[in-house]
Design a protein around this motif. Structure first.
Motif, short mmCIF file in Angstrom:
data_model
loop_
_atom_site.label_atom_id
_atom_site.label_comp_id
_atom_site.label_asym_id
_atom_site.label_seq_id
_atom_site.Cartn_x
_atom_site.Cartn_y
_atom_site.Cartn_z
N VAL A 70 8.14 -3.34 1.80
CA VAL A 70 7.86 -4.20 2.96
C VAL A 70 6.59 -3.74 3.66
O VAL A 70 5.74 -4.55 4.06
N GLU A 71 6.44 -2.42 3.81
CA GLU A 71 5.23 -1.89 4.45
C GLU A 71 3.97 -2.23 3.66
O GLU A 71 2.93 -2.56 4.23
N ILE A 72 4.09 -2.12 2.34
CA ILE A 72 2.93 -2.46 1.49
C ILE A 72 2.56 -3.93 1.68
O ILE A 72 1.37 -4.27 1.85
N ASP A 73 3.57 -4.82 1.67
CA ASP A 73 3.30 -6.24 1.85
C ASP A 73 2.69 -6.52 3.22
O ASP A 73 1.75 -7.32 3.35
N ASP A 74 3.23 -5.85 4.26
CA ASP A 74 2.70 -6.04 5.61
C ASP A 74 1.25 -5.56 5.71
O ASP A 74 0.42 -6.19 6.36
N LEU A 75 0.96 -4.44 5.06
CA LEU A 75 -0.40 -3.91 5.10
C LEU A 75 -1.37 -4.82 4.34
O LEU A 75 -2.51 -5.01 4.76
#
Length: 388
Positions: A70-75
């Motif tokens: 999720v963090e990768i997608d948000d970044l």
């Protein structure tokens, strides 16, 4: 030598020994069976516990993997927004520079460092200042995505190994003597004697380290996202405020130019009216000069004619005095009228110079008004600063 007859005592002793041995074997078989079942039960318990432990770690790893994904997608989404913000800042900068260039087309004395010019310079500085921090955070986001993907890779590898271990231990728990009757004995003894690759403590630490690294990168990622969100909001706010300040300066300047132009137009109307009046005055003066000159000519003719009187008649009578006084007065009046006529011509020339100057200034103000009210606003109309 004939065989000795066995004694009953010896036979009974042999029989008793055999019975004791059978009893011992029965006991050994029973104890072995119990021990084997006990060990299998303990082993099954250990395998079951091990499976539960692996499942627990597996869930922890899956949760952490989901969070890091999720963090990768948000970044990645945030990176796209920052890149768009960088691209979006280029058009306002072009417009600002274009407005500065358009205003340089005014006449030299109009190219003053007025409020609009100062606000345009500030606007250019603010927009140019946006690129550096945004480019820097793009690089930070790229690096954080790399770190997050590294943590994701280690979590995935750990999960893969956990799944394999869980599958093997589950298979071990389901194995029975019947299910392995077709396996060769050589596949048993050697594996049991092999030493473990890692200790149980090291085994636990591997997943703990992977989870801790992922948690750290998730924390770093969230901190970076908060920082970038704040930066984007601040950048948009700064640009919007400066664009509004420049627009307000343009509007104020337009009002000042309109007011000055209106005053000059009113003054030009008065000057034109005064020129007309002065022309009529000049014409009146020319008429008056001609009339006075005619009267002077008449008086002078009368004096000349009276000079032809007989000597005895040439007395300085009241008529002669009146004619002499009239010549002097008319001569003075003609002189004053001619001076007034010359002064009227000078006044007209001065008024015409004022007219030309006013017309030139009005044209200059009209050109400046066209640039600040029409040209620049048309260029600036597409500039709408939203939150990135």
């Amino acid at each position: 030598m004939p065989a000795q007859k066995p004694s009953l005592g010896s036979i009974e002793a042999t029989q008793n020994h055999s019975e004791l041995f059978r009893a011992e074997c029965a006991r050994l078989i029973s104890e072995s069976d119990k021990a084997c079942k006990h060990m299998q039960n303990d082993e099954n318990k250990q395998l079951d516990q091990r499976s539960r432990d692996i499942q627990f770690l597996k869930k922890e790893l899956e949760l952490k993997l989901e969070e890091i994904i999720v963090e990768i997608d948000d970044l990645i989404e945030l990176q796209s927004r920052v890149v768009k913000a960088l691209e979006a800042s280029k058009e306002p900068l072009k417009v600002t520079v274009l407005c500065l260039e358009e205003r340089m087309k005014r006449l030299p004395f109009e190219r003053l460092h007025d409020e609009v010019y100062r606000e345009l310079l500030k606007e250019r500085e603010v927009i140019e200042g946006v690129a550096t921090p945004l480019q820097r955070v793009v690089e930070q986001i790229i690096e954080q995505i790399r770190l997050n993907r590294s943590a994701k890779y280690h979590l995935e590898q750990d999960l893969k190994e956990k799944s394999e271990a869980l599958c093997i231990d589950s298979s071990c728990a389901l194995m029975t003597t019947c299910s392995i009757s077709n396996l060769q004995k050589s596949r048993n003894t050697n594996t049991v004697l092999q030493s473990s690759a890692v200790t149980p403590k090291q085994y636990e630490n591997i997943s703990d380290i992977n989870i801790a690294k992922a948690e750290q990168q998730k924390t770093n990622s969230r901190s970076l996202r908060a920082l970038v969100e704040s930066l984007l909001e601040q950048v948009a706010s700064d640009m919007q405020k400066q664009v509004q300040a420049t627009t307000a300066a343009f509007q104020l300047k337009v009002q000042e130019i309109k007011s000055a132009k209106s005053q000059m137009e009113d003054q030009l109307a008065k000057i034109l009216s005064e020129i007309g009046s002065q022309q009529r005055t000049s014409e009146d003066l020319r008429v008056a000069i001609a009339e006075n000159e005619h009267a002077l000519s008449l008086a002078q003719a009368r004096l000349a004619l009276r000079h032809q009187r007989p000597a005895k008649e040439r007395c300085h009578d009241p008529a002669q005095s009146q004619l002499l006084a009239e010549v002097r007065q008319l001569t003075a009046q003609v002189t004053k009228l001619r001076e007034a006529a010359a002064q009227s011509e000078d006044e007209q020339r001065a008024l015409v110079r004022c007219q030309l100057q006013l017309q030139e200034n009005i044209e200059t103000e009209a050109n400046a008004l066209y640039i600040d009210e029409v040209v620049c606003p048309q260029h600036r109309e597409p500039i709408i600063i939203h939150h990135f």
